[in-house]
Design an enzyme around this catalytic site. Structure first.
Site, PDB file in Angstrom:
ATOM      1  CB  SER A   1       7.824   2.387 -58.903  1.00  0.00           C
ATOM      2  OG  SER A   1       7.659   2.783 -60.250  1.00  0.00           O
TER       3      SER A   1
ATOM      4  CG  ASN B   1       7.282  14.181 -64.781  1.00  0.00           C
ATOM      5  OD1 ASN B   1       7.701  13.061 -64.500  1.00  0.00           O
ATOM      6  ND2 ASN B   1       8.087  15.225 -64.959  1.00  0.00           N
TER       7      ASN B   1
ATOM      8  CB  THR C   1     -16.615  11.999 -18.013  1.00  0.00           C
ATOM      9  OG1 THR C   1     -16.875  11.979 -16.606  1.00  0.00           O
ATOM     10  CG2 THR C   1     -17.848  12.514 -18.741  1.00  0.00           C
ATOM     11  CG  HIS C   2     -12.474  11.893 -16.179  1.00  0.00           C
ATOM     12  ND1 HIS C   2     -11.401  12.734 -16.411  1.00  0.00           N
ATOM     13  CD2 HIS C   2     -13.550  12.695 -16.036  1.00  0.00           C
ATOM     14  CE1 HIS C   2     -11.812  13.988 -16.393  1.00  0.00           C
ATOM     15  NE2 HIS C   2     -13.119  14.003 -16.168  1.00  0.00           N
TER      16      HIS C   2
ATOM     17  CB  SER D   1      -6.086 -18.459 -25.464  1.00  0.00           C
ATOM     18  OG  SER D   1      -4.898 -18.996 -24.918  1.00  0.00           O
TER      19      SER D   1
ATOM     20  CE  LYS E   1      -7.077 -14.641 -22.795  1.00  0.00           C
ATOM     21  NZ  LYS E   1      -6.860 -13.315 -22.331  1.00  0.00           N
TER      22      LYS E   1
ATOM     23  CG  ASN F   1      -8.190 -13.490 -26.529  1.00  0.00           C
ATOM     24  OD1 ASN F   1      -8.568 -13.259 -25.375  1.00  0.00           O
ATOM     25  ND2 ASN F   1      -7.226 -14.334 -26.803  1.00  0.00           N
TER      26      ASN F   1
ATOM     27  CD  GLU G   1      -6.872  -7.534 -28.577  1.00  0.00           C
ATOM     28  OE1 GLU G   1      -6.171  -7.456 -27.574  1.00  0.00           O
ATOM     29  OE2 GLU G   1      -7.173  -8.627 -29.091  1.00  0.00           O
TER      30      GLU G   1
ATOM     31  CE1 TYR H   1       7.126  12.358 -60.243  1.00  0.00           C
ATOM     32  CE2 TYR H   1       9.397  12.404 -61.037  1.00  0.00           C
ATOM     33  CZ  TYR H   1       8.325  11.708 -60.491  1.00  0.00           C
ATOM     34  OH  TYR H   1       8.457  10.380 -60.186  1.00  0.00           O
TER      35      TYR H   1
ATOM     36  CD  GLN I   1       9.328   5.281 -58.454  1.00  0.00           C
ATOM     37  OE1 GLN I   1       9.297   5.599 -59.630  1.00  0.00           O
ATOM     38  NE2 GLN I   1      10.295   4.539 -57.960  1.00  0.00           N
TER      39      GLN I   1
ATOM     40  CE  LYS J   1       2.929   6.048 -58.401  1.00  0.00           C
ATOM     41  NZ  LYS J   1       4.052   6.916 -57.946  1.00  0.00           N
TER      42      LYS J   1
HETATM   43  N1  ARG Z   1       7.393   5.930 -61.627  1.00  0.00           N
HETATM   44  C1  ARG Z   1       7.360   7.343 -61.565  1.00  0.00           C
HETATM   45  C2  ARG Z   1       6.535   7.800 -60.324  1.00  0.00           C
HETATM   46  O1  ARG Z   1       5.836   7.011 -59.805  1.00  0.00           O
HETATM   47  C3  ARG Z   1       6.751   7.897 -62.786  1.00  0.00           C
HETATM   48  C4  ARG Z   1       7.194   9.281 -63.113  1.00  0.00           C
HETATM   49  C5  ARG Z   1       8.615   9.297 -63.514  1.00  0.00           C
HETATM   50  N2  ARG Z   1       9.018  10.576 -63.951  1.00  0.00           N
HETATM   51  C6  ARG Z   1      10.312  10.944 -64.068  1.00  0.00           C
HETATM   52  N3  ARG Z   1      10.557  12.143 -64.462  1.00  0.00           N
HETATM   53  N4  ARG Z   1      11.255  10.115 -63.742  1.00  0.00           N
HETATM   54  O2  ARG Z   1       6.626   8.915 -59.901  1.00  0.00           O
END
Ligand code: ARG
Length: 467
Positions: A29, A116, A161-162, A283, A289, A291, A296, A323, A328, A331
């Site tokens: 990650s 964790n 409205t509408h 454009s 144009k 835009n 958008e 966990y 993971q 994120k």
């Molecule tokens: N990279 C992991 C995450 O983002 C960190 C935690 C990993 N924990 C584990 N028990 N493998 O969740």
């Protein structure tokens, strides 16, 4: 398949060979969680200081750990840190570098801690900081909308409205409708920040620890008001990310509605507003144009922000406590949503503050489509004591007459009006103009210019308090 090599693995004791290359590919990650480096380092420093205060590691070790972490922080900020996929994530990248820098004491940092609780803490800190930024960006947009409302408390436009002309309103009133939405968005963000203000560090892997740690101290050092209460919940809770994504989705949805209106208003057919060159594009083939691309894209980015919310809800919905590595995947959705919403808020703030209001076109449109028919019905109720349902019917017939003569209600002669109802007098013309119509809407929350000015002052005071 090729092996990635056993490398510098934290769990080398148990494992004879390194992971398969595909295992590394799916598992790593670091490509995205490196964003959390500052939070990770802050968390480790607070943890080390706590361990030494509690007599769990020596003062000397803590000193070396903190000095090493400081070096790592500067290395990362200077772009000199070498991130390694073999080391999976930000936590292990930093710890491995620390080991290279200071040797044995680095291995003591992970006492009474797990990745964790570490990742739960780092991510929470990051989300909390970003949400503080979002809250400020929402305030900036509110500010430019209130300024527009102040300048256009008397500017008349059709209310829809509408998407059909309904009753005249003021442009200031319309701007303040979005201010109301954004104020609720901001309160959702601020509310979520309060809720996530608990520190998970010290929950360790899932069950807490036998070491005599001081979780209050770590929480305070990291700017949280208190530690989380349940270790299982601490490592598996991602509500703070969901809170962020749902607040972001609602806010983006509001921006998207405004963006849609900007797209409509800026068409030559409506011509209610003219966008600045700075916030439009041309454009490559059609020279005429201009835009509304920014609007958008705000509308479209709402799709990915909403997608992030649904994505994370789906990741979490089947997870047993506590966990699982699934987490993971929390994120990137959040990182992307924050970046997207920040750019949408900034673009909308620029669009709004730069745009020119074409008051004449708005006024002209406000008067079309018999938009003051309700005012005529209200007049019949007030002056002739007619039940509203009957007044509605009579007005409908007057509208039909105006349609037949292809003119507006105001342009019908008194004779023509009286052919529908003989009680109608010359006084009716007083209520048929769009100016009279909006000025009469003085009920609390109504569109009358004097109400709008009052509301503008209310919001100016609120915004001043936001700092
Ligand atoms: N990279 C992991 C995450 O983002 C960190 C935690 C990993 N924990 C584990 N028990 N493998 O969740």
């Amino acid at each position: 398949m090729s092996k990635a090599g056993s490398g510098n693995r934290m769990w080398g004791g148990r494992f004879a060979t390194g992971p398969d290359a595909v295992m590394e590919e799916i598992n790593a990650s670091i490509d995205f969680d490196r964003k959390l480096y500052a939070q990770d380092i802050a968390g480790s420093m607070a943890h080390a200081r706590m361990l030494t205060k509690q007599g769990i590691i020596s003062k000397q070790d803590a000193k070396q750990i903190c000095a090493g972490l400081d070096t790592i922080l500067s290395e990362i900020e200077a772009g000199k840190f070498e991130f390694s996929r073999a080391l999976e994530d930000i936590h292990m990248n930093i710890e491995a570098r620390l080991k290279k820098l200071i040797g044995e004491p680095a291995g003591r940092l992970h006492t009474a801690r797990s990745r964790n609780d570490q990742v739960a803490t780092d991510f929470r800190l990051w989300v909390k900081q970003m949400m503080t930024g979002l809250s400020a960006s929402v305030s900036s947009l509110m500010k430019v909308l209130v300024e527009k409302a102040d300048n256009h408390a008397d500017t008349i436009m059709p209310g829809f409205t509408h998407l059909q002309s309904a009753q005249p309103v003021t442009f200031g009133h319309h701007c303040l409708a979005y201010v109301e939405m954004l104020a609720r968005d901001k309160s959702r963000v601020d509310d979520a920040i309060k809720r996530m203000d608990e520190c998970p560090l010290g929950a360790a892997a899932l069950a807490g620890t036998g070491f005599a740690i001081d979780r209050e101290m770590v929480a305070k050092e990291l700017g949280f008001s208190k530690p989380t209460r349940n270790s299982l919940d601490s490592v598996s809770d991602r509500d703070f990310a969901l809170d962020m994504l749902s607040a972001a989705s609602i806010c983006a949805t509001h921006l998207s509605r405004l963006a849609e209106e900007i797209v409509i208003w800026s068409t030559p057919q409506f011509n209610f507003i003219t966008l600045s060159d700075a916030f439009s594009t041309g454009s490559s083939i059609m020279p005429q144009k201009k835009n509304p691309d920014a609007a958008e894209l705000i509308r479209a980015k709402t799709g990915r922000i909403n997608g992030s919310l649904v994505g994370l809800l789906t990741v979490l919905k089947g997870l047993p406590l506590s966990y699982s590595k699934d987490m993971q995947e929390d994120k990137e959705a959040v990182f992307d949503a924050v970046t997207s919403l920040e750019v949408c808020l900034a673009a909308m703030t620029g669009l709004i503050s730069d745009m020119r209001i074409n008051a004449d076109a708005m006024h002209k449109a406000a008067g079309s489509g018999h938009a003051t028919a309700t005012d005529l019905a209200d007049w019949l109720v007030r002056e002739l004591n007619m039940p509203f349902r009957e007044a509605h019917h009579v007005t409908g017939r007057v509208v039909a007459l105006a349609e037949k003569h292809a003119c507006s209600l105001e342009d019908l002669t008194l004779d023509q009006m009286q052919s529908v109802h003989d009680g109608i007098t010359n006084a009716v013309y007083d209520v048929l103009s769009v100016e009279k119509s909006v000025a009469s809407r003085t009920s609390f929350g109504g569109t009358a210019p004097k109400n709008v000015r009052k509301q503008v002052r209310y919001w100016q005071r609120q915004i001043a308090k936001m700092g």
